[in-house]
Structures are given as structure tokens and as C-alpha cells.
Design a protein around this motif. Structure first.
Motif, short mmCIF file in Angstrom:
data_model
loop_
_atom_site.label_atom_id
_atom_site.label_comp_id
_atom_site.label_asym_id
_atom_site.label_seq_id
_atom_site.Cartn_x
_atom_site.Cartn_y
_atom_site.Cartn_z
N GLY A 30 62.96 25.83 38.67
CA GLY A 30 62.05 25.40 39.53
C GLY A 30 62.16 24.48 40.46
O GLY A 30 63.39 23.91 40.21
N SER A 34 57.83 20.52 40.25
CA SER A 34 57.04 21.45 39.90
C SER A 34 56.61 21.27 38.27
O SER A 34 55.86 22.12 37.77
N LYS A 36 59.44 20.59 35.54
CA LYS A 36 60.38 20.87 34.69
C LYS A 36 60.60 19.78 33.73
O LYS A 36 60.71 19.87 32.37
N HIS A 313 67.74 24.21 39.46
CA HIS A 313 67.33 24.88 40.87
C HIS A 313 68.55 25.32 41.46
O HIS A 313 68.74 25.25 42.76
N ASN A 330 56.46 26.62 37.91
CA ASN A 330 55.52 26.59 39.24
C ASN A 330 54.54 25.50 38.89
O ASN A 330 54.18 25.11 38.01
N LYS A 331 54.10 24.97 40.17
CA LYS A 331 52.89 24.06 40.13
C LYS A 331 51.79 24.86 41.16
O LYS A 331 52.20 25.10 42.30
N ARG A 332 50.68 25.11 40.26
CA ARG A 332 49.73 25.52 41.22
C ARG A 332 48.23 24.70 40.88
O ARG A 332 48.16 24.37 39.80
N THR A 336 51.27 22.35 36.15
CA THR A 336 52.41 23.04 35.97
C THR A 336 52.12 24.58 35.07
O THR A 336 51.47 24.28 34.19
N GLY A 364 57.70 33.07 42.29
CA GLY A 364 57.54 31.45 41.90
C GLY A 364 58.98 31.12 41.20
O GLY A 364 59.93 32.01 40.87
#
Length: 368
Positions: A30, A34, A36, A313, A330-332, A336, A364
Motif C-alpha cells: 500500500g 495507508s 501498513k 510498495h 488502503n486508507k478510506r 486503515t 487499492g
């Protein structure tokens, strides 16, 4: 051991995550930011709580303000929880951990079940162990911030108290080690790698394995060894290349080479016992073709008793990973999320894993 499920709630950017059926070697991909590293830190925080207690663990991680989930409401943000479902010694083990009142006086709540039968439960200062006849053994006045696993004599304590995150510093790792350097465990930044390597060299099989892997990773490298200096008793790493007569010290070797040596030392020194080894960005400074060999080293030494997880990454590392090993981070909305690669996607579309990843076909986990 087979990790069937890990759940974590209430740590930094992690509000709630659930991971199912993790492979012994797993890759978390990611973008920067994000989450990790937060996932790895959460696992190490659990390890610190199990081995040191919640109060000392919070202090080690710079206090409640640096640990709590900032996206949760204050009442929920004061609580951290985690659970593990795994198979160990042919038994289904389910362990739940909660830390209440993290901002004041942390109190632990725990439950350990073996094959769906409760073995231990604790709340605040009372710990109860149950035997096969459901008879209770109570411990009152047990420190409310300490884990009851430490008095359970169960191997789960060894597993969860031995989780280490490695973020190697190649500059520091090149420095010679003093005679008083810790020889028991590789330091998280790799700064005692010379001393640890000196210990591994005493095993003939491991010594040959180190040389063999380093030759694959660094073409032209003929020998890697440690040497105790006579003047100050410091331990240094010496290298020898093909066509040269003299050895040369670590400060003349590339950052990528010393980085690979740190990874190798961590993997070989830890993989025989219960625990988890977590390595941040193992591809740093390493040629894309050498990454294949590095992944093979980690995958070959990862096992059900001692998983190895890495963050990345980097497309070269993704390319040599397997779909069941790859987790997309992912970060939404500031939170996370971690999801496994769709199991049948690659075979259906005929794409390589890194190609599908970079084309955002997994929705993502991209490196940017």
C-alpha cells in the motif's frame, strides 16, 4: 500453527480490521500513510502488553495519545481490542484481549479457549483457569494491567510475546559492535548485526547458508565473516569479493548489501522458535533480480510456528509473491482497511500479479 483470523480495533488509524487465513509468508502492500506500519506496530504493541503489561507497553509506545484510534469517539478510543484464532499443536486456539481505560489506569480483559472450551478468563484483577472437569482455579488480586498468559504456561504466551518489527538502518548496521553488545536478539534497526552474525557463524550449516544466499544476492561476493579486533575488542563484518586478496570492512559495502545481510540475520536467527518476524520494506537498495532470491529466503524460512510478514510498495517484490500472500492496505475516510487479493482474479485474466496490482484491478493497495 495456522493463523485463521486476526482482529484488531482501536490502534492509531486502525478502527477495525479483520484478516482471515494468513499465509506463513505474507506481504502487505500500500501507499505511504495507508497504515501498513500501524498494523505492524499494533502487533508489536500486543506483544509488549503480553510481556510487559499494558502500562509499560503504553509508555513504550509514547502514551495513550500516540496509540489510540483518532477516528473513534472518545469513549471507544479509550479501548483497544484484539483477537487471534489459530491452530497450534493441533488445537484450535481462540484468544481475545481488551484494554480498558487506556488514558488513565489500563485494565485488561482476556479469554483463552482451546478447541472451543474456555481455558482461562480474566477481568480486571480476577483470573480464572478451568480444567477438563470445569473446576475453577481463581487468582484474585492479579495486577489489572498484566496479561494472565504469563502464568498460563501455554505456548501462546511465547508466540505473542515474541513479535518483533524490523526497520533496518544500514548506516548504523555498518558500525562495529562493542564487546558489551547484546548477543541475544537482533536489534530492531540492525545495529548489532555483526555480533549476531558472529553467533550464527558458529553453526556450520547456517554459515554456509549465509554465504550461499549472499552470493546469490550480491554477484561476485565470495565471503562474509566477522572478526574481533585486537585493539578494542569490537566485532566487525568483513567481506571478500572474487579477484581480491584482502577483505574489506562493512563501511565500504553498499547499503543494499548490508540491508540484505540484516534481513538474513533476522530470518535465520529467529525462524526456529515461536513468534512473528515483521520486516518493513525488505526490498530497499536491492536489485530487482536479487529480490526474487530474498523472497525465496523469507518464504523458505517462514513457517506455521513463526510467520514472516513484510510491507512493501515495490512491484518487483509483488511480482514474485503469490495471490494468497498479498494483502492490500488502503486508507478510506482516515481508517486503515486490509483485504486479501481476490483468489481467482489472476488466473481468470491471465495477468501477472504486479501488473494487475499496478493497473488497480484490486481496487487499492497501490504504491501511491
Amino acid at each position: 500453527m495456522n493463523i485463521k483470523q486476526i482482529k484488531i480495533s482501536g490502534f492509531k488509524s486502525i478502527a477495525d480490521i479483520e484478516l482471515n487465513e494468513l499465509a506463513p509468508y505474507s506481504v502487505f502492500a500500500g501507499a505511504n500513510g495507508s497504515g501498513k506500519s500501524n498494523f505492524f506496530d499494533a502487533l508489536q504493541f500486543i506483544s509488549a502488553v503480553i510481556s510487559l503489561g499494558a502500562t509499560k507497553a503504553l509508555r513504550k509506545f509514547n502514551g495513550y495519545e500516540q496509540v489510540h484510534c483518532f477516528k473513534s469517539r472518545k469513549s471507544k478510543a479509550r479501548t483497544f481490542s484484539a483477537s487471534f484464532d489459530l491452530v497450534l499443536d493441533d488445537k484450535l486456539i481462540q484468544y481475545q484481549l481488551k484494554i480498558h481505560e487506556m488514558d488513565k489506569d489500563p485494565k485488561l480483559e482476556e479469554r483463552l479457549s482451546l478447541d472451543n472450551i474456555v481455558f482461562m478468563s480474566r477481568k480486571k484483577e480476577e483470573v480464572i483457569f478451568y480444567d477438563v472437569n470445569d473446576e475453577e482455579q481463581k487468582f484474585s488480586g492479579f495486577p489489572s494491567d498484566k496479561s494472565a498468559l504469563m502464568i498460563s504456561a501455554h505456548p501462546l504466551y511465547e508466540l505473542l510475546s515474541n513479535i518483533v518489527v524490523y526497520r533496518f538502518d544500514p548506516i548504523g548496521a555498518k558500525e562495529p559492535d562493542s564487546s558489551s553488545t547484546d548477543q541475544g536478539e537482533l536489534e530492531q534497526h540492525g545495529r548489532n548485526v555483526a555480533t549476531m552474525l558472529a553467533g550464527l557463524e558458529k553453526d556450520d550449516v547456517i554459515r554456509e547458508q549465509i554465504i550461499e544466499w549472499m552470493e546469490l544476492l550480491v554477484p561476485g561476493l565470495e565471503k562474509v565473516a566477522t572478526e574481533r579486533q585486537k585493539l578494542d575488542a569490537r566485532t566487525v563484518i568483513k567481506f571478500k569479493e572474487e579477484g581480491t586478496k584482502a577483505n574489506f570492512p562493512a563501511n565500504l559495502i553498499s547499503d543494499g548489501t548490508i540491508y540484505a545481510l540484516c534481513i538474513m540475520t533476522a530470518v535465520l536467527s529467529r525462524s526456529k522458535g515461536l513468534g512473528m518476524t515483521l520486516i518493513e520494506e525488505p526490498e530497499r537498495g536491492i536489485h530487482p533480480k536479487a529480490i526474487t532470491e530474498l523472497v525465496n529466503l523469507m518464504r523458505d524460512n517462514a513457517n506455521s510456528e513463526h510467520p514472516i510478514f513484510v510491507t512493501t510498495h515495490n512491484e518487483s517484490l509483488i511480482r514474485v509473491s503469490k495471490p494468497n500472500e498479498l494483502w492490500l492496505v488502503n486508507k478510506r475516510d482516515g481508517k486503515t482497511e486490509i483485504e486479501n487479493t481476490p483468489k481467482n482474479f489472476i488466473a481468470k485474466n491471465g495477468l501477472k500479479l504486479d501488473e494487475a496490482w499496478l493497473m488497480n484491478m484490486f481496487d487499492g493497495g497501490l504504491p501511491w
